[in-house]
Design a protein around this motif. Structure first.
Motif, PDB file in Angstrom:
ATOM      1  N   HIS A 161     103.398 -41.159 110.342  1.00 36.02           N
ATOM      2  CA  HIS A 161     102.422 -39.817 109.990  1.00 36.02           C
ATOM      3  C   HIS A 161     102.423 -39.262 108.622  1.00 36.02           C
ATOM      4  CE1 HIS A 161      99.894 -36.378 111.918  1.00 36.02           C
ATOM      5  NE2 HIS A 161     100.655 -35.904 110.832  1.00 36.02           N
ATOM      6  N   TYR A 162     103.704 -39.265 107.926  1.00 27.89           N
ATOM      7  CA  TYR A 162     103.721 -38.947 106.579  1.00 27.89           C
ATOM      8  C   TYR A 162     104.500 -40.051 105.819  1.00 27.89           C
ATOM      9  CZ  TYR A 162     103.912 -34.148 108.665  1.00 27.89           C
ATOM     10  OH  TYR A 162     103.828 -33.063 109.527  1.00 27.89           O
ATOM     11  N   PRO A 163     103.483 -41.073 105.474  1.00 30.84           N
ATOM     12  CA  PRO A 163     103.897 -42.426 104.878  1.00 30.84           C
ATOM     13  C   PRO A 163     104.739 -42.307 103.366  1.00 30.84           C
ATOM     14  CG  PRO A 163     101.694 -42.421 105.178  1.00 30.84           C
ATOM     15  CD  PRO A 163     102.081 -41.010 105.635  1.00 30.84           C
ATOM     16  N   SER A 164     104.351 -41.070 102.650  1.00 37.60           N
ATOM     17  CA  SER A 164     105.007 -40.864 101.321  1.00 37.60           C
ATOM     18  C   SER A 164     106.064 -39.979 101.496  1.00 37.60           C
ATOM     19  CB  SER A 164     103.939 -40.541 100.258  1.00 37.60           C
ATOM     20  OG  SER A 164     103.323 -39.388 100.827  1.00 37.60           O
ATOM     21  N   ALA A 165     106.658 -39.681 102.546  1.00 41.25           N
ATOM     22  CA  ALA A 165     107.624 -38.383 102.803  1.00 41.25           C
ATOM     23  C   ALA A 165     109.092 -38.821 102.389  1.00 41.25           C
ATOM     24  CB  ALA A 165     107.597 -37.988 104.149  1.00 41.25           C
ATOM     25  N   LYS A 166     109.582 -37.913 101.550  1.00 44.19           N
ATOM     26  CA  LYS A 166     110.935 -38.178 101.447  1.00 44.19           C
ATOM     27  C   LYS A 166     111.900 -37.913 102.705  1.00 44.19           C
ATOM     28  CE  LYS A 166     114.873 -36.780  98.352  1.00 44.19           C
ATOM     29  NZ  LYS A 166     115.304 -35.651  97.740  1.00 44.19           N
ATOM     30  N   PHE A 167     112.555 -38.774 103.229  1.00 39.89           N
ATOM     31  CA  PHE A 167     113.260 -38.498 104.424  1.00 39.89           C
ATOM     32  C   PHE A 167     114.686 -38.394 104.304  1.00 39.89           C
ATOM     33  CE2 PHE A 167     111.932 -39.486 108.870  1.00 39.89           C
ATOM     34  CZ  PHE A 167     113.141 -39.032 109.348  1.00 39.89           C
ATOM     35  N   VAL A 168     115.284 -37.184 104.626  1.00 38.73           N
ATOM     36  CA  VAL A 168     116.748 -36.955 104.327  1.00 38.73           C
ATOM     37  C   VAL A 168     117.344 -36.955 105.643  1.00 38.73           C
ATOM     38  CG1 VAL A 168     118.267 -35.253 103.281  1.00 38.73           C
ATOM     39  CG2 VAL A 168     116.039 -35.531 102.248  1.00 38.73           C
ATOM     40  N   ARG A 169     118.473 -37.729 105.805  1.00 38.61           N
ATOM     41  CA  ARG A 169     119.104 -37.643 107.204  1.00 38.61           C
ATOM     42  C   ARG A 169     120.362 -37.047 106.866  1.00 38.61           C
ATOM     43  NH1 ARG A 169     116.673 -42.482 110.445  1.00 38.61           N
ATOM     44  NH2 ARG A 169     117.137 -41.683 112.390  1.00 38.61           N
ATOM     45  N   ARG A 170     121.078 -36.161 107.883  1.00 36.95           N
ATOM     46  CA  ARG A 170     122.439 -35.587 107.832  1.00 36.95           C
ATOM     47  C   ARG A 170     123.052 -36.034 109.067  1.00 36.95           C
ATOM     48  NH1 ARG A 170     125.149 -33.940 103.239  1.00 36.95           N
ATOM     49  NH2 ARG A 170     123.325 -33.277 101.577  1.00 36.95           N
ATOM     50  N   ASP A 171     124.210 -36.655 108.875  1.00 40.15           N
ATOM     51  CA  ASP A 171     124.915 -37.304 110.129  1.00 40.15           C
ATOM     52  C   ASP A 171     126.125 -36.375 110.104  1.00 40.15           C
ATOM     53  OD1 ASP A 171     126.266 -38.355 112.017  1.00 40.15           O
ATOM     54  OD2 ASP A 171     125.976 -40.330 111.086  1.00 40.15           O
ATOM     55  N   LEU A 172     125.769 -35.393 111.094  1.00 39.84           N
ATOM     56  CA  LEU A 172     127.031 -34.220 110.951  1.00 39.84           C
ATOM     57  C   LEU A 172     128.414 -34.947 111.630  1.00 39.84           C
ATOM     58  CD1 LEU A 172     125.313 -30.907 111.804  1.00 39.84           C
ATOM     59  CD2 LEU A 172     125.716 -32.095 109.581  1.00 39.84           C
ATOM     60  N   ALA A 173     128.174 -36.115 112.563  1.00 41.60           N
ATOM     61  CA  ALA A 173     129.153 -36.772 113.098  1.00 41.60           C
ATOM     62  C   ALA A 173     130.140 -37.289 111.854  1.00 41.60           C
ATOM     63  CB  ALA A 173     128.834 -37.753 114.160  1.00 41.60           C
ATOM     64  N   ALA A 174     129.363 -37.815 110.828  1.00 43.59           N
ATOM     65  CA  ALA A 174     130.260 -38.313 109.820  1.00 43.59           C
ATOM     66  C   ALA A 174     130.628 -37.495 108.864  1.00 43.59           C
ATOM     67  CB  ALA A 174     129.522 -39.442 109.421  1.00 43.59           C
ATOM     68  N   GLU A 175     129.831 -36.383 108.755  1.00 43.86           N
ATOM     69  CA  GLU A 175     130.017 -35.355 107.656  1.00 43.86           C
ATOM     70  C   GLU A 175     131.530 -34.563 107.720  1.00 43.86           C
ATOM     71  OE1 GLU A 175     127.499 -33.865 104.614  1.00 43.86           O
ATOM     72  OE2 GLU A 175     125.828 -35.098 105.805  1.00 43.86           O
ATOM     73  N   HIS A 176     131.703 -34.157 108.848  1.00 44.89           N
ATOM     74  CA  HIS A 176     132.749 -32.927 109.133  1.00 44.89           C
ATOM     75  C   HIS A 176     132.534 -31.919 108.185  1.00 44.89           C
ATOM     76  CE1 HIS A 176     134.525 -35.954 111.790  1.00 44.89           C
ATOM     77  NE2 HIS A 176     134.695 -37.023 110.716  1.00 44.89           N
ATOM     78  N   LEU A 177     131.734 -31.251 108.319  1.00 46.24           N
ATOM     79  CA  LEU A 177     131.223 -30.011 107.640  1.00 46.24           C
ATOM     80  C   LEU A 177     132.657 -28.756 107.809  1.00 46.24           C
ATOM     81  CD1 LEU A 177     127.559 -29.643 108.044  1.00 46.24           C
ATOM     82  CD2 LEU A 177     128.666 -30.574 106.103  1.00 46.24           C
ATOM     83  N   PRO A 178     132.972 -28.055 106.821  1.00 47.84           N
ATOM     84  CA  PRO A 178     134.025 -27.176 106.989  1.00 47.84           C
ATOM     85  C   PRO A 178     133.503 -25.855 107.844  1.00 47.84           C
ATOM     86  CG  PRO A 178     132.971 -26.903 104.764  1.00 47.84           C
ATOM     87  CD  PRO A 178     132.356 -27.948 105.364  1.00 47.84           C
ATOM     88  N   HIS A 179     134.407 -25.188 108.468  1.00 47.21           N
ATOM     89  CA  HIS A 179     134.023 -24.324 109.115  1.00 47.21           C
ATOM     90  C   HIS A 179     134.291 -23.000 108.274  1.00 47.21           C
ATOM     91  CE1 HIS A 179     134.933 -25.258 113.628  1.00 47.21           C
ATOM     92  NE2 HIS A 179     134.118 -26.104 113.009  1.00 47.21           N
ATOM     93  N   LEU A 180     133.512 -22.058 108.422  1.00 49.59           N
ATOM     94  CA  LEU A 180     133.697 -20.933 107.268  1.00 49.59           C
ATOM     95  C   LEU A 180     135.215 -20.223 107.518  1.00 49.59           C
ATOM     96  CD1 LEU A 180     130.450 -18.787 107.620  1.00 49.59           C
ATOM     97  CD2 LEU A 180     130.871 -20.733 106.262  1.00 49.59           C
ATOM     98  N   ASP A 181     136.161 -20.309 106.415  1.00 47.06           N
ATOM     99  CA  ASP A 181     137.212 -19.872 106.363  1.00 47.06           C
ATOM    100  C   ASP A 181     137.459 -18.883 105.240  1.00 47.06           C
ATOM    101  OD1 ASP A 181     137.345 -21.501 103.982  1.00 47.06           O
ATOM    102  OD2 ASP A 181     138.466 -23.058 104.829  1.00 47.06           O
ATOM    103  N   GLU A 182     138.964 -18.549 104.841  1.00 46.84           N
ATOM    104  CA  GLU A 182     139.159 -17.491 104.072  1.00 46.84           C
ATOM    105  C   GLU A 182     138.646 -17.898 102.502  1.00 46.84           C
ATOM    106  OE1 GLU A 182     141.138 -19.502 105.577  1.00 46.84           O
ATOM    107  OE2 GLU A 182     143.040 -20.189 104.016  1.00 46.84           O
TER     108      GLU A 182
END
Ligand SMILES: Cc1cc2nc3c(=O)[nH]c(=O)nc-3n(C[C@H](O)[C@H](O)[C@H](O)COP(=O)(O)O)c2cc1C
Length: 202
Positions: A32-53
């Motif tokens: 549908h958007y052939p020229s779109a920029k596609f950004v994928r974030r895999d949260l299973a691989a990234e291990h984002l931090p929880h908000l801490d001190e």
């Protein structure tokens, strides 16, 4: 240029129903958007931090000296927030875990829902700053939550719609692969969800 941001959460790789449906949606969006920029974030691989001190003051301090000192710590949240703000279409593909969202997705939300960046309070109300985007939720669950006795146990879709609305994203559609733990339903849950992908308004 249109930017599509796809957040994927399930750690189940090829067995994941939400990822299978998200793949189908990615194909449709790319078509549908052939020229779109596609950004994928895999949260299973990234291990984002929880908000801490350290992370919490880094992203919320109003003291310029402290902000400067903690700038490296805030970098990841800044980057994720910029990525969301720069996107026109947001896809969140997630399992239901314990009737809510997995903590990896909550960690992403905690890093992008930020005063002054994605929302602000004004005249006693709240103003979402991430306006003008479409969001599509791809939700997989073992049970059925679109109707029946378990409906009120769904803390995934109501929460995601509420928090997205809080930051100004109100155009939200949902596709579900549900009944994944009910053999009769699981057999064609993904193909039914894929059919629903074909009917989304893009
Ligand atoms: C830790 C865990 C908790 C779960 N909790 C629920 C739940 O509360 N309700 C439900 O209907 N299914 C639950 N399930 C089943 C998943 O939602 C289902 O397997 C779904 O397909 C997972 O998405 P995925 O296939 O994309 O990984 C749970 C599964 C796991 C692994």
């Amino acid at each position: 240029m249109t930017q599509i941001l796809m957040i994927e959460v399930s750690p189940r790789g090829k067995d994941s129903a939400s990822r299978a449906v998200a793949d189908m949606l990615a194909a449709r969006l790319t078509d549908h958007y052939p020229s779109a920029k596609f950004v994928r974030r895999d949260l299973a691989a990234e291990h984002l931090p929880h908000l801490d001190e350290i992370t919490l003051p880094a992203i919320s301090t109003k003291d310029p000296a402290e902000a400067e000192r903690l700038k490296e710590v805030a970098h990841q949240s800044d980057q994720l927030t910029d990525e969301l703000l720069e996107s026109d279409v947001l896809v969140i593909a997630t399992p239901m875990w314990n009737f809510g969202i997995p903590s990896a997705l909550k960690a992403w939300i905690d890093l992008v829902v930020r005063p002054g960046r994605t929302f602000q309070y004004s005249d006693g109300g709240v103003l979402g700053l991430a306006k003008g985007k479409k969001a599509i939720l791809v939700l997989a669950s073992g049970g059925v939550f679109t109707g029946g006795p378990w409906r009120s146990w769904d803390f995934v879709e109501p929460y995601l719609r509420q928090i997205l609305g809080f930051i100004g994203i109100v155009d939200v559609q949902t596709v579900r692969a549900e009944g994944m733990n009910i053999p009769d339903l699981a057999a064609d849950a993904v193909s039914r969800a894929n059919k629903a992908v074909g009917e989304l308004a893009l």
